[in-house]
Write a protein that holds these residues in place. Structure first.
Motif, PDB file in Angstrom:
ATOM      1  N   ARG A  48       0.986  -1.103   0.180  1.00 35.52           N
ATOM      2  CA  ARG A  48       0.103   0.047   0.166  1.00 35.52           C
ATOM      3  C   ARG A  48       0.945   1.188  -0.196  1.00 35.52           C
ATOM      4  NH1 ARG A  48      -2.133  -3.931   2.973  1.00 35.52           N
ATOM      5  NH2 ARG A  48      -0.884  -3.365   4.708  1.00 35.52           N
TER       6      ARG A  48
ATOM      7  N   ARG B 118       0.810   5.920  -1.357  1.00 32.26           N
ATOM      8  CA  ARG B 118       0.175   7.006  -1.683  1.00 32.26           C
ATOM      9  C   ARG B 118       0.948   7.832  -2.770  1.00 32.26           C
ATOM     10  NH1 ARG B 118      -0.468  12.052   1.091  1.00 32.26           N
ATOM     11  NH2 ARG B 118      -2.755  13.083   0.538  1.00 32.26           N
TER      12      ARG B 118
ATOM     13  N   VAL C 109       1.511  11.577  -4.611  1.00 30.68           N
ATOM     14  CA  VAL C 109       1.301  12.803  -4.552  1.00 30.68           C
ATOM     15  C   VAL C 109       1.983  13.704  -5.342  1.00 30.68           C
ATOM     16  CG1 VAL C 109       0.608  12.545  -2.123  1.00 30.68           C
ATOM     17  CG2 VAL C 109       3.048  13.160  -2.596  1.00 30.68           C
TER      18      VAL C 109
ATOM     19  N   PRO D 140      -2.567  15.325  -3.266  1.00 30.50           N
ATOM     20  CA  PRO D 140      -2.900  13.798  -3.753  1.00 30.50           C
ATOM     21  C   PRO D 140      -3.282  13.732  -5.296  1.00 30.50           C
ATOM     22  CG  PRO D 140      -4.813  14.754  -2.479  1.00 30.50           C
ATOM     23  CD  PRO D 140      -3.715  15.448  -2.057  1.00 30.50           C
TER      24      PRO D 140
ATOM     25  N   ASP E 162      -8.444   7.398  -7.013  1.00 27.97           N
ATOM     26  CA  ASP E 162      -8.375   7.644  -5.713  1.00 27.97           C
ATOM     27  C   ASP E 162      -8.279   9.225  -5.188  1.00 27.97           C
ATOM     28  OD1 ASP E 162      -8.661   5.731  -2.907  1.00 27.97           O
ATOM     29  OD2 ASP E 162      -7.629   7.677  -2.678  1.00 27.97           O
TER      30      ASP E 162
ATOM     31  N   SER F 139      -7.778  10.614  -2.671  1.00 23.88           N
ATOM     32  CA  SER F 139      -6.548  10.743  -1.597  1.00 23.88           C
ATOM     33  C   SER F 139      -5.272  10.303  -2.311  1.00 23.88           C
ATOM     34  CB  SER F 139      -7.081  10.017  -0.255  1.00 23.88           C
ATOM     35  OG  SER F 139      -6.941   8.563  -0.573  1.00 23.88           O
ATOM     36  N   GLY F 140      -5.368   9.628  -3.379  1.00 22.12           N
ATOM     37  CA  GLY F 140      -4.026   9.239  -4.099  1.00 22.12           C
ATOM     38  C   GLY F 140      -3.708   7.651  -3.603  1.00 22.12           C
ATOM     39  N   ARG F 141      -4.439   7.161  -2.957  1.00 22.32           N
ATOM     40  CA  ARG F 141      -3.918   5.868  -2.333  1.00 22.32           C
ATOM     41  C   ARG F 141      -4.296   4.530  -3.074  1.00 22.32           C
ATOM     42  NH1 ARG F 141      -3.004   6.466   3.020  1.00 22.32           N
ATOM     43  NH2 ARG F 141      -3.623   8.574   4.037  1.00 22.32           N
TER      44      ARG F 141
ATOM     45  N   THR G  66       4.886   7.547   0.677  1.00 18.99           N
ATOM     46  CA  THR G  66       4.286   8.379  -0.406  1.00 18.99           C
ATOM     47  C   THR G  66       5.115   8.339  -1.437  1.00 18.99           C
ATOM     48  OG1 THR G  66       3.395   9.670   1.540  1.00 18.99           O
ATOM     49  CG2 THR G  66       3.917  10.856  -0.683  1.00 18.99           C
TER      50      THR G  66
END
Length: 204
Positions: free
Chosen positions: A79, A81, A83, A89, A102, A104-106, A147
Motif C-alpha cells: 500500500r 500514496r 502525491v 494527492p 482515488d 486521496s491518491g492511495r 508516499t
C-alpha cells in the motif's frame, strides 16, 4: 478452489487443457461439462490476488463426476500514496499498466506469491498525465510503501503559422515520441508535455 488456509476463493478463472475456462462461485466451486471420458485434463487457475500452488491433473471416467482441488496462495499486498511535488494527492495514476482512481491518491497492489528471501525487492513504476514517471524499489518485506512523489513534466510551447506568419487555429499538433496530440488555440499557440527520457521531440 481454496486458499492455503482452506477457505474458498471466489471469482477464480479455472483453465482446462481440453475445455473452455470456467469461474469459481462464492463457495469456490466450479463445474465443467462436456469433458471426454478417458482423457486427462490439466487444470490451472488465475486470480489477481492469488497464485496457484500446483497445477492438477484429473482423469475423467465415464459415468463418474471427476473432482479436483486447487489450492491458491494469496499474494503479498503493498500500500502507498501518490502525491504531487507540493504534497497534493494525485486522484488518477497508473502503476504497472493498472489504472487507479482515488481522491486521496492511495493505492494497493499485489506482488507474486513466492518464498521471500533476505534482500528481495519489488519494483514500483508510477505514471500520471502531465508528470514524469517515477520508478522506485522497496524491500519485499516492506508492505507500507509510504508516499511516492511525482514531479511535473516539462512543457513544450510553440506556435503554428501560415506563410504570412499568421497564427493557425485548430491545427492538430502531434508528438511522435510521446504519442500525444493537441489542438492549437485561435492564435496558433499550443503546449505539450515533453516525453520523459527523450532528448528531443518530433512534431507534425
Amino acid at each position: 478452489v481454496v486458499d492455503t488456509e482452506g477457505a474458498p476463493v471466489a471469482d477464480v478463472t479455472v483453465l482446462l487443457s481440453t475445455h473452455e475456462p470456467v469461474r469459481s462461485d462464492a463457495n469456490g466451486r466450479f463445474t465443467a461439462k462436456g469433458l471426454v471420458p478417458g482423457r486427462k485434463v490439466l487444470l490451472n487457475a488465475t486470480h489477481p490476488d492469488y497464485d496457484l500452488t500446483e497445477r492438477v491433473n484429473v482423469e475423467v471416467a465415464a459415468g463418474t463426476p471427476a473432482t479436483a482441488k486447487l489450492v491458491l496462495k494469496r499474494r503479498g499486498t503493498y500500500r502507498g500514496r501518490v502525491v504531487t511535488a507540493d504534497g497534493k494527492p494525485l486522484p488518477s495514476f497508473r502503476i504497472e499498466n493498472r489504472e487507479f482512481t482515488d481522491p486521496s491518491g492511495r493505492f494497493e497492489i499485489s506482488a507474486q506469491a513466492r518464498p521471500m528471501r533476505e534482500g528481495d525487492t519489488i519494483l514500483v513504476s508510477v505514471e500520471a498525465q502531465g508528470y514524469l514517471p517515477e520508478v522506485r524499489d522497496f524491500p519485499a518485506s516492506q508492505h507500507e510503501l509510504g508516499t511516492l512523489e511525482l514531479q511535473p513534466a516539462p512543457r513544450f510551447k510553440g506556435r503554428v503559422v501560415d506563410e504570412a506568419r499568421s497564427g493557425v487555429g485548430l491545427a492538430v499538433v502531434s508528438c511522435l515520441e510521446c504519442d500525444k496530440r493537441t489542438l492549437t488555440a485561435d492564435d496558433g499557440t499550443f503546449e505539450l508535455d515533453m516525453p520523459a527520457y527523450e532528448g528531443g521531440m518530433t512534431l507534425t
